[in-house]
Design an enzyme around this catalytic site. Structure first.
Site: not given
Ligand code: IPE
Ligand code: IPE
Ligand code: MG
Length: 250
Positions: A30, A78
């Protein structure tokens, strides 16, 4: 305290691999977008750089003797991102798959993909199958790449299969145990993650391996994924070696 434990705790990671190694590491890769923003670059540039770091860290985990590595590359959530960004991530995945089929033959890594492939482009699905088939015989590290993966989605998928088999009389509900549930997950046959790493300064799982991580150790690191280094991975291994895992015991 057993001697071998004491020894491992003083091991220098500069020169040697600690003996208390996690068998399975999960990494939530991330921070790509923030890394790009800090440099006034489009978010896609962060993903491209992050993909390079991913290659470096995979090799490093293999070198350190890790048995299983699961990386979170794209979540079921996502898809909510702008189409341009989703397309860029899928293109990077496509490039990686082509490269791995072409160049990674010498590596002793068994590559698997976990997640729901159905919504992915057909050519990506085919490349995934080829990458899995061409590395199935490898006996080094197993690399799970989580694409369109969500822990809840994985459990729903498992529950549907179990319910359908039970309805057909092929699964006895009394035989549904914790181990049996694990057999219906994408990670069937693999050990649960011992260590989960999340760089980028966020302290959450974001739907990653929610069943498998019940007793995982977490290391949250305040570094954005494109800035992640082999030293950061070693620091996490060192931290892991110090943890006292009790699994509910004393
Ligand atoms: C992780 O980086 C990559 C994916 C989720 C695909 P992000 O894109 O989430 O980066 P941040 O968290 O916005 O910085
Ligand atoms: C988790 O990161 C998913 C991946 C790294 C692939 P996100 O950036 O999507 O997670 P949130 O939105 O910060 O929880
Ligand atoms: Mg993020």
């Amino acid at each position: 305290m057993p001697l071998f434990k004491k020894k491992s705790r003083t091991a220098s990671l500069q020169t040697e691999t600690p003996s208390v190694l996690p068998r399975h590491i999960g990494i939530i890769m991330d921070g790509n977008g923030r890394w790009a923003k800090k440099r006034n670059l489009p978010r896609q540039a962060g993903h491209a750089y992050g993909a390079k770091v991913f290659r470096t860290i995979v090799k490093h985990c293999e070198k350190r003797g890790i048995g299983y590595l699961t990386v979170y590359a794209f979540s079921t959530e996502n898809w909510a991102r702008p189409q341009e960004e989703v397309d860029a991530i899928m293109n990077l995945l496509r490039d990686y798959l082509k490269e791995s089929l072409r160049d990674f033959k010498k590596e002793n890594i068994r590559t698997r993909f976990i997640g729901d492939r159905g919504p992915l482009a057909p050519d990506i699905q085919e490349l995934m199958e080829e990458a899995e088939a061409s590395t199935a015989h490898k006996d080094g590290m197993t690399l799970n790449i989580a694409v369109n993966y969500g822990g809840r989605h994985e459990l729903v998928h498992a529950m549907r299969r179990m319910a359908s088999e039970a309805a057909q009389g092929r699964l006895n509900p009394d035989e549904i145990t914790e181990d049996r549930v694990s057999d219906y997950l994408y990670t069937a046959g693999q050990p649960d993650p011992d260590l989960i790493l999340r760089p980028s300064g966020e302290y959450r799982l974001s739907n990653f391996m929610i069943w498998q991580s019940a007793y995982a150790e977490y290391v949250f690191q305040d570094v954005l994924w494109p800035d992640y280094t082999t030293e950061a991975l070693d620091a996490a291994l060192k931290e892991y070696a110090k943890r006292n895992r009790r699994f509910g015991g004393i």
